[in-house]
Design an enzyme around this catalytic site. Structure first.
Site, PDB file in Angstrom:
ATOM      1  N   ARG A 287       0.818  -1.224   0.000  1.00 38.71           N
ATOM      2  CA  ARG A 287       0.000   0.000   0.000  1.00 38.71           C
ATOM      3  C   ARG A 287       0.849   1.270   0.000  1.00 38.71           C
ATOM      4  NH1 ARG A 287      -3.760  -2.931   3.524  1.00 38.71           N
ATOM      5  NH2 ARG A 287      -5.694  -3.238   2.354  1.00 38.71           N
ATOM      6  N   PHE A 417      -8.290   2.141  -5.369  1.00 40.68           N
ATOM      7  CA  PHE A 417      -7.242   1.128  -5.497  1.00 40.68           C
ATOM      8  C   PHE A 417      -6.862   0.530  -4.148  1.00 40.68           C
ATOM      9  CE2 PHE A 417      -4.603   2.185  -9.575  1.00 40.68           C
ATOM     10  CZ  PHE A 417      -5.333   1.249 -10.288  1.00 40.68           C
ATOM     11  N   GLU A 418      -6.604  -0.774  -4.132  1.00 45.53           N
ATOM     12  CA  GLU A 418      -6.016  -1.477  -2.985  1.00 45.53           C
ATOM     13  C   GLU A 418      -6.750  -1.198  -1.676  1.00 45.53           C
ATOM     14  OE1 GLU A 418      -1.784  -0.988  -2.891  1.00 45.53           O
ATOM     15  OE2 GLU A 418      -1.579  -1.338  -5.034  1.00 45.53           O
ATOM     16  N   GLY A 419      -8.068  -1.134  -1.788  1.00 45.92           N
ATOM     17  CA  GLY A 419      -8.907  -0.869  -0.624  1.00 45.92           C
ATOM     18  C   GLY A 419      -9.501   0.520  -0.704  1.00 45.92           C
TER      19      GLY A 419
END
Length: 634
Positions: A287, A417-419
């Site tokens: 992240r 993105f990514e959560g």
């Protein structure tokens, strides 16, 4: 939990939550500044003094070469215009070693630290966010990172040298009807002689059209979600289309179909049923790549705002001297300094491996993605009509080609993105209340029997008898505490007091709503946002203090940011209990029921009955393959 061949699993809400719970890391083996912050324990010693990075002349030399290429060879305007990263960019990144930044040297990579890796992404992202996203997806969540953490020696030796040498990897989890709820995963991997037979469709595979090695998450019957390394050119794989987006126009993102794709048993990563845990663990440091690009956007926005606002004259003065614009410039400068401070700190403590950074990495991703979006919005306002105009249009009429509107478009995806922000709120909140659930979880668990509830009551009594009194008084009430930080000491005292207030608020909420707290997403989101502000203030103050001798201006930015952050924090505290959350939920239900449909009258709606989520069927592809293969480096 059942799966029809290649279709999403039929699961209840309780089962979905349990899948996510089983995948998270349940132990805290290392100290965590963020965890303690949410518990009301401001342990500044975990981040102060500011960690020192070991000298890496090789990394500095690489960043110098990368900077020269980004400045003189990488044409971000062309990538934006053509919506495609040219082959020669892949070739030059390969020559530079950029595809192996996070791969250890023994496998042909550069073995960069998290700090140097993020500096590289910040640098590249300031010229071409699409190119930075390519490298980020390849290394932060693609094949290299899962193999680094969980791969066997044979897997590392087999795949990592190929990736360091320029082959591209992708990560495939999302499906047409499965996003942040992996319990419903429909892609299956059925055991066959020597391996597995893979069937399913994956959506939004970043790098999917160009990747030759894939990390694929699929459900193995009776074992659970499992991670596989899959050769991108295996028979039965079809790249059905390349997706097009609001921003990041050069990104190679695909819909990928698997039909009876054979995957050797030795390509399982980390063991059967370990896929989600691998994904979550990979993201702990993965992240950090998104905040790196947010920092790059903030730095670029600051330069544009400074130069434009000093030169543009309105009402007899440069626009930057008017208070309405000055406040925006100040916000951009202070917030960019804070984002960089948080990111650098997270990278440094990840590199020294002494602390658990799962909360800190999630907080900086959340904070930077939200704040960078606000920075870009303010930049467009500062630029006025020119902020809304494209760089190509500005260039065509003889003005400086400034990409403000592109920065806004490219940044928007980082909040997803990514959560997504909403998922990050829930993920961080779960970690923040972990200490409470570990001692008192059975008390509010409707499935716990009386014996379990009794044992939990005894544990909770001991825990809260020690913990609650410590939240009443702390070092932040001593007017001389943190005196060595000079003008920033008052802000650290505020963080200490606010941390205890945050912990008290969380306890009151648990007492009031008990098991219902998990549904109070508005409350939990504000709790997490307060924690993010406090972490940002802490990182900013510690960095500014550490750099005070050679960069005294940082003290001014840290003070400004903390003053702004304190106002936001106080507003968040006020709305913890005084808000319209319950009314909003009722109103939303009425909207969904059609009660307010009259508001939709008076405009023209498209006449279509197309599905919101396109249905798909397992089986062979019925469309042409659109994969792109990069020629070998000449």
């Amino acid at each position: 939990m059942t799966t029809t061949h290649g279709k999403p699993a039929d699961v209840s809400e309780k089962q979905a939550r349990q899948v996510a719970e089983d995948a998270r890391e349940s132990q805290w083996r290392k100290p965590s500044f963020g965890k303690e912050l949410f518990l009301g324990r401001f342990q500044l010693e975990l981040i102060d003094p500011w960690p020192q990075a070991p000298e890496r002349p090789d990394a500095d030399e690489f960043l110098g070469r990368l900077r020269a290429y980004a400045r003189d060879g990488l044409d971000g305007a062309r990538i934006e215009r053509e919506a495609r990263i040219p082959d020669e960019v892949f070739h030059e990144l390969t020559r530079l070693g950029a595809f192996g930044m996070k791969i250890d040297k023994e496998y042909g990579g550069l073995g960069l630290s998290n700090l140097h890796y993020c500096k590289a992404l910040t640098l590249l992202g300031s010229v071409s966010a699409s190119t930075a996203a390519l490298l980020s997806a390849h290394q932060s969540i693609g094949v290299p990172q899962p193999l680094k953490l969980f791969g066997s020696a044979v897997q590392k030796q087999t795949f990592l040298p190929r990736l360091a040498a320029g082959e591209v990897s992708a990560f495939l989890l999302t499906e047409p009807d499965v996003g942040s709820d992996p319990a419903r995963l429909g892609t299956t991997a059925e055991p066959v002689d020597g391996g597995f037979r893979l069937n399913g469709v994956k959506l939004w595979a970043t790098n999917g059209t160009v990747a030759t090695l894939l990390v694929v998450m699929a459900r193995v019957p009776e074992k659970g979600i499992t991670a596989f390394v899959v050769e991108g050119d295996s028979p039965g794989i079809t790249i059905e289309r390349r997706n097009a987006f609001l921003g990041l126009r050069g990104l190679e993102n695909s819909v990928t179909r698997f039909h009876d794709v054979f995957v050797p048993a030795e390509n399982v990563i980390g063991g059967l049923g370990k896929g989600l845990r691998i994904a979550l663990t990979t993201l702990n440091t993965g992240r950090l790549s998104l905040p790196a690009m947010c920092v790059g956007a903030g730095k670029r926005a600051l330069a544009i705002a400074r130069e434009w606002s000093a030169e543009r004259v309105q009402w007899g003065r440069p626009v930057g001297t008017h208070e309405a614009v000055a406040k925006k410039i100040a916000f951009i400068a202070a917030t960019t300094y804070a984002m960089e401070s948080m990111l650098d700190l997270c990278c440094l403590i990840a590199d020294d491996a002494r602390n658990d950074i799962r909360i800190e990495a999630a907080l900086v991703k959340l904070f930077a993605s939200e704040m960078a979006w606000q920075i870009a919005d303010e930049l467009i306002q500062i630029r006025g009509g020119r902020g809304y105009e494209t760089a190509e249009s500005l260039r065509a009429r003889g003005e400086r080609a400034t990409e403000a509107e592109q920065i806004l478009r490219d940044l928007r995806i980082n909040r997803i993105f990514e959560g997504s922000t909403e998922i990050m709120h829930l993920l961080i909140a779960r970690e923040a209340v972990d200490a409470h659930l570990s001692v008192a979880g059975d008390i509010i668990d409707p499935d716990a029997d009386l014996a379990r509830k009794a044992r939990a009551g005894a544990r909770a009594g001991k825990f809260y008898a020690r913990w609650l009194p410590a939240l009443a008084v702390g070092r932040g009430q001593n007017p001389t505490e943190y005196g060595r930080f000079g003008p920033l000491a008052a802000h650290l005292r505020y963080v200490e007091r606010a941390s205890r207030k945050l912990a008290r608020s969380t306890f009151y909420a648990m007492s009031r709503w008990q098991g219902g707290l998990e549904r109070k997403q508005g409350f939990l989101g504000r709790i997490v946002d307060i924690g993010a502000e406090l972490f940002a203030m802490s990182a900013t103050c510690v960095r500014a203090h550490a750099e005070r001798e050679h960069r005294p201006a940082g003290l001014e930015l840290a003070d400004l940011f903390c003053r702004q952050a304190r106002l936001r924090t106080e507003a968040l505290f006020a709305t913890l209990w005084d808000n319209t959350d319950a009314l909003d939920v009722k109103a939303a239900r009425r909207v969904l029921d059609g009660r307010y449909a009259f508001l939709e009258d008076g405009v023209v709606h498209p006449d279509t009955d197309a599905a919101w989520v396109a249905p798909w069927q397992p089986g062979a592809a019925t469309v042409a393959d659109v994969r792109r293969r990069i020629p070998e480096v000449p």
